[in-house]
Design a protein around this motif. Structure first.
Motif, PDB file in Angstrom:
ATOM      1  N   VAL A 118       0.877  -1.183   0.000  1.00  0.00           N
ATOM      2  CA  VAL A 118       0.000   0.000   0.000  1.00  0.00           C
ATOM      3  C   VAL A 118       0.914   1.234   0.000  1.00  0.00           C
ATOM      4  O   VAL A 118       2.001   1.208   0.583  1.00  0.00           O
ATOM      5  N   ARG A 119       0.480   2.309  -0.664  1.00  0.00           N
ATOM      6  CA  ARG A 119       1.250   3.562  -0.635  1.00  0.00           C
ATOM      7  C   ARG A 119       0.465   4.594   0.167  1.00  0.00           C
ATOM      8  O   ARG A 119      -0.776   4.576   0.125  1.00  0.00           O
ATOM      9  N   PRO A 120       1.156   5.487   0.870  1.00  0.00           N
ATOM     10  CA  PRO A 120       0.422   6.520   1.596  1.00  0.00           C
ATOM     11  C   PRO A 120      -0.556   7.273   0.689  1.00  0.00           C
ATOM     12  O   PRO A 120      -1.641   7.658   1.128  1.00  0.00           O
ATOM     13  N   ALA A 121      -0.189   7.423  -0.610  1.00  0.00           N
ATOM     14  CA  ALA A 121      -1.092   8.130  -1.537  1.00  0.00           C
ATOM     15  C   ALA A 121      -2.398   7.357  -1.728  1.00  0.00           C
ATOM     16  O   ALA A 121      -3.459   7.960  -1.944  1.00  0.00           O
ATOM     17  N   ASP A 122      -2.346   5.999  -1.658  1.00  0.00           N
ATOM     18  CA  ASP A 122      -3.577   5.194  -1.787  1.00  0.00           C
ATOM     19  C   ASP A 122      -4.506   5.480  -0.605  1.00  0.00           C
ATOM     20  O   ASP A 122      -5.728   5.588  -0.753  1.00  0.00           O
ATOM     21  N   VAL A 123      -3.895   5.580   0.586  1.00  0.00           N
ATOM     22  CA  VAL A 123      -4.692   5.832   1.795  1.00  0.00           C
ATOM     23  C   VAL A 123      -5.335   7.216   1.689  1.00  0.00           C
ATOM     24  O   VAL A 123      -6.521   7.391   1.997  1.00  0.00           O
ATOM     25  N   GLU A 124      -4.539   8.174   1.212  1.00  0.00           N
ATOM     26  CA  GLU A 124      -5.061   9.526   1.043  1.00  0.00           C
ATOM     27  C   GLU A 124      -6.268   9.534   0.093  1.00  0.00           C
ATOM     28  O   GLU A 124      -7.287  10.180   0.364  1.00  0.00           O
ATOM     29  N   LYS A 125      -6.145   8.778  -1.002  1.00  0.00           N
ATOM     30  CA  LYS A 125      -7.245   8.714  -1.974  1.00  0.00           C
ATOM     31  C   LYS A 125      -8.496   8.092  -1.360  1.00  0.00           C
ATOM     32  O   LYS A 125      -9.622   8.534  -1.599  1.00  0.00           O
ATOM     33  N   SER A 126      -8.299   7.042  -0.545  1.00  0.00           N
ATOM     34  CA  SER A 126      -9.436   6.394   0.112  1.00  0.00           C
ATOM     35  C   SER A 126     -10.170   7.394   0.998  1.00  0.00           C
ATOM     36  O   SER A 126     -11.405   7.426   1.038  1.00  0.00           O
ATOM     37  N   PHE A 127      -9.388   8.214   1.714  1.00  0.00           N
ATOM     38  CA  PHE A 127     -10.030   9.183   2.614  1.00  0.00           C
ATOM     39  C   PHE A 127     -10.687  10.326   1.836  1.00  0.00           C
ATOM     40  O   PHE A 127     -11.707  10.856   2.278  1.00  0.00           O
ATOM     41  N   SER A 128     -10.129  10.677   0.668  1.00  0.00           N
ATOM     42  CA  SER A 128     -10.814  11.696  -0.159  1.00  0.00           C
ATOM     43  C   SER A 128     -12.196  11.189  -0.525  1.00  0.00           C
ATOM     44  O   SER A 128     -13.182  11.935  -0.477  1.00  0.00           O
ATOM     45  N   LEU A 129     -12.278   9.899  -0.894  1.00  0.00           N
ATOM     46  CA  LEU A 129     -13.578   9.319  -1.251  1.00  0.00           C
ATOM     47  C   LEU A 129     -14.510   9.331  -0.033  1.00  0.00           C
ATOM     48  O   LEU A 129     -15.680   9.724  -0.135  1.00  0.00           O
ATOM     49  N   LEU A 130     -13.978   8.940   1.128  1.00  0.00           N
ATOM     50  CA  LEU A 130     -14.822   8.920   2.338  1.00  0.00           C
ATOM     51  C   LEU A 130     -15.294  10.334   2.704  1.00  0.00           C
ATOM     52  O   LEU A 130     -16.461  10.528   3.053  1.00  0.00           O
ATOM     53  N   PHE A 131     -14.382  11.310   2.614  1.00  0.00           N
ATOM     54  CA  PHE A 131     -14.777  12.689   2.941  1.00  0.00           C
ATOM     55  C   PHE A 131     -15.914  13.137   2.025  1.00  0.00           C
ATOM     56  O   PHE A 131     -16.879  13.755   2.464  1.00  0.00           O
ATOM     57  N   SER A 132     -15.792  12.811   0.719  1.00  0.00           N
ATOM     58  CA  SER A 132     -16.848  13.274  -0.194  1.00  0.00           C
ATOM     59  C   SER A 132     -18.154  12.527   0.066  1.00  0.00           C
ATOM     60  O   SER A 132     -19.235  13.110   0.015  1.00  0.00           O
ATOM     61  N   LEU A 133     -18.085  11.229   0.361  1.00  0.00           N
ATOM     62  CA  LEU A 133     -19.315  10.472   0.635  1.00  0.00           C
ATOM     63  C   LEU A 133     -20.032  10.997   1.881  1.00  0.00           C
ATOM     64  O   LEU A 133     -21.264  11.043   1.934  1.00  0.00           O
ATOM     65  N   PHE A 134     -19.246  11.362   2.901  1.00  0.00           N
ATOM     66  CA  PHE A 134     -19.847  11.813   4.167  1.00  0.00           C
ATOM     67  C   PHE A 134     -20.047  13.333   4.209  1.00  0.00           C
ATOM     68  O   PHE A 134     -20.544  13.862   5.199  1.00  0.00           O
ATOM     69  N   GLY A 135     -19.637  14.026   3.138  1.00  0.00           N
ATOM     70  CA  GLY A 135     -19.819  15.476   3.082  1.00  0.00           C
ATOM     71  C   GLY A 135     -19.036  16.210   4.153  1.00  0.00           C
ATOM     72  O   GLY A 135     -19.553  17.142   4.775  1.00  0.00           O
ATOM     73  N   VAL A 136     -17.796  15.771   4.402  1.00  0.00           N
ATOM     74  CA  VAL A 136     -16.960  16.437   5.416  1.00  0.00           C
ATOM     75  C   VAL A 136     -15.638  16.856   4.779  1.00  0.00           C
ATOM     76  O   VAL A 136     -15.295  16.413   3.682  1.00  0.00           O
ATOM     77  N   GLU A 137     -14.904  17.714   5.515  1.00  0.00           N
ATOM     78  CA  GLU A 137     -13.652  18.213   4.928  1.00  0.00           C
ATOM     79  C   GLU A 137     -12.412  17.734   5.632  1.00  0.00           C
ATOM     80  O   GLU A 137     -11.301  17.903   5.126  1.00  0.00           O
ATOM     81  N   ASN A 138     -12.571  17.175   6.814  1.00  0.00           N
ATOM     82  CA  ASN A 138     -11.362  16.703   7.511  1.00  0.00           C
ATOM     83  C   ASN A 138     -11.687  15.491   8.376  1.00  0.00           C
ATOM     84  O   ASN A 138     -12.851  15.127   8.562  1.00  0.00           O
TER      85      ASN A 138
END
Ligand SMILES: [Fe+2]
Length: 387
Positions: free
Chosen positions: A303-323
């Motif tokens: 796994v790359r840290p960038a993959d984790v970052e991408k996963s959280f971008s998706l989660l943030f957008s799904l949950f409508g949050v910014e951090n």
């Protein structure tokens, strides 16, 4: 043996959906001679399925035989599987195994299907022989909106309160019936605990080390459907969407497998009796924050840290949050909104217990599927925050 004209998945599963989908039993059952029906003793009658099977059994008398096996346990111990296996072991020519119930009943049917297919002396042989697979056609009819077990090739069983996962390709069913009418009689707390499981599974499938684009897509759809149906409303449309979400989350983890919150949940269920979905969701907000802070030093191999970052971008957008703080708060609010306590003490777990939980929380295939490596101290920290 598959019926023609069924909307099939690429894994060959025939899925019948929607209100009244149970009536497809009239097409499926006459194709078989000896049918086993595993069912949830407490839910089979109230959900309406028992009456349907009874009427159909009378209609098909002389053409095919139906045998019922009832079960009412929760975390499935191997001793219970043995007892149920004894009931059917010597019966010749079983050609369809059906399960009507939640994840536990479906998992019971899966393990017995493998034992029966291979004429095992005992069901425990399934645990010790990884090459044994199921060869009997399976039909799964979920009556909860949680585990998605009807969409996975694995089953969970406990031996001496330690969790074992059986994972065999032959456990995917030939047929699945998703009829929301079967969920109407489910007590709300049971429904909501299973929804937490489905939501956790979808979130974990997004960040899992084993995730793929396909798993993420199933998970994304599942999260969307669940978030749109958090508010408790007693409508058949809500039940239908939650049932579909659970199925999609099952398809997602069938590819990705689950991660840290599932790993920690097993001792919470087997030793403290916390229902599976709640046990998983208790540590999910903390695990989300833990995973968000994955670095080059702590990331799992592959796994790359960038993959984790991408996963959280998706989660943030799904949950409508910014951090991550807002995501964590939103996740904690969901468990409360669905009517449950969000702390370990709400389930009788005390500060003195968490060292033992941390000792038992490392489930192979789950903790090593987390995107960030987690030590015993990390687990302890997550648990301490929610005592
Ligand atoms: Fe689960």
């Amino acid at each position: 043996m598959h019926l023609p004209g069924i909307s099939g998945n690429k894994d060959g599963t025939g899925v019948f959906r929607g209100q009244g989908a149970l009536s497809h039993l009239e097409e499926i059952l006459p194709r078989y001679k000896n049918i086993l029906i595993f069912n949830d003793r407490d839910g089979f009658h109230p959900c309406g399925a028992a009456a349907y099977f009874k009427a159909l059994g009378e209609k098909l008398a002389g053409r095919c035989a139906l045998q019922y096996v009832s079960y009412s346990g929760k975390a499935l111990p191997i001793e219970d599987v043995e007892t149920k296996y004894l009931e059917i072991k010597h019966r010749a020519g079983i050609d369809l195994i059906t399960a009507v119930g939640g994840g536990t009943v479906i998992d019971l049917a899966k393990i017995i299907a493998i034992a029966y297919s291979n004429r095992c002396e005992s069901a425990a042989e399934v645990l010790s022989s990884p090459n044994l697979d199921n060869r009997v056609d399976l039909l799964f009819i979920p009556t909860t909106a949680g585990t998605g077990s009807e969409a996975t090739s694995f089953a969970v069983v406990y031996k001496d309160k330690v969790k074992y996962s059986i994972d065999r390709p032959g456990l995917l069913p030939a047929y699945t019936i998703l009829d929301p009418m079967l969920l109407r009689s489910l007590p709300t707390p049971v429904l909501h605990a299973t929804v937490l499981d489905a939501l956790a599974q979808a979130i974990e499938a997004i960040w899992a080390r084993g995730s793929t684009a396909e798993a993420k897509e199933y998970a994304r759809q599942a999260v969307r459907l669940i978030l749109a149906n958090i508010e408790p409303k007693n409508t058949i449309e809500r039940l239908s969407q939650l049932q579909e979400a659970s199925h999609l989350a099952g398809k997602a983890i069938n590819i990705s497998r689950t991660t840290l919150p599932h790993s920690i949940s097993y001792p919470l269920t087997s030793h403290f009796g916390a229902p599976h979905g709640i046990a998983v969701f208790l540590t999910l907000p903390g695990a989300a924050e833990f995973n968000y802070h994955t670095t080059g030093e702590t990331v799992q191999p592959g796994v790359r840290p960038a993959d984790v970052e991408k996963s959280f971008s998706l989660l943030f957008s799904l949950f409508g949050v910014e951090n991550i703080k807002a995501l964590r708060e939103k996740l904690s609010a969901i468990i409360i909104r669905l009517g449950f306590g969000a702390r370990l003490r709400d389930y009788g777990i005390r500060e003195g217990d968490i060292s033992f939980i941390a000792d038992s929380a490392s489930t192979k295939g789950r903790i090593d599927n987390n995107p960030r490596r987690a030590t015993r101290d990390d687990v302890l920290k997550i648990l301490k925050e929610i005592i």
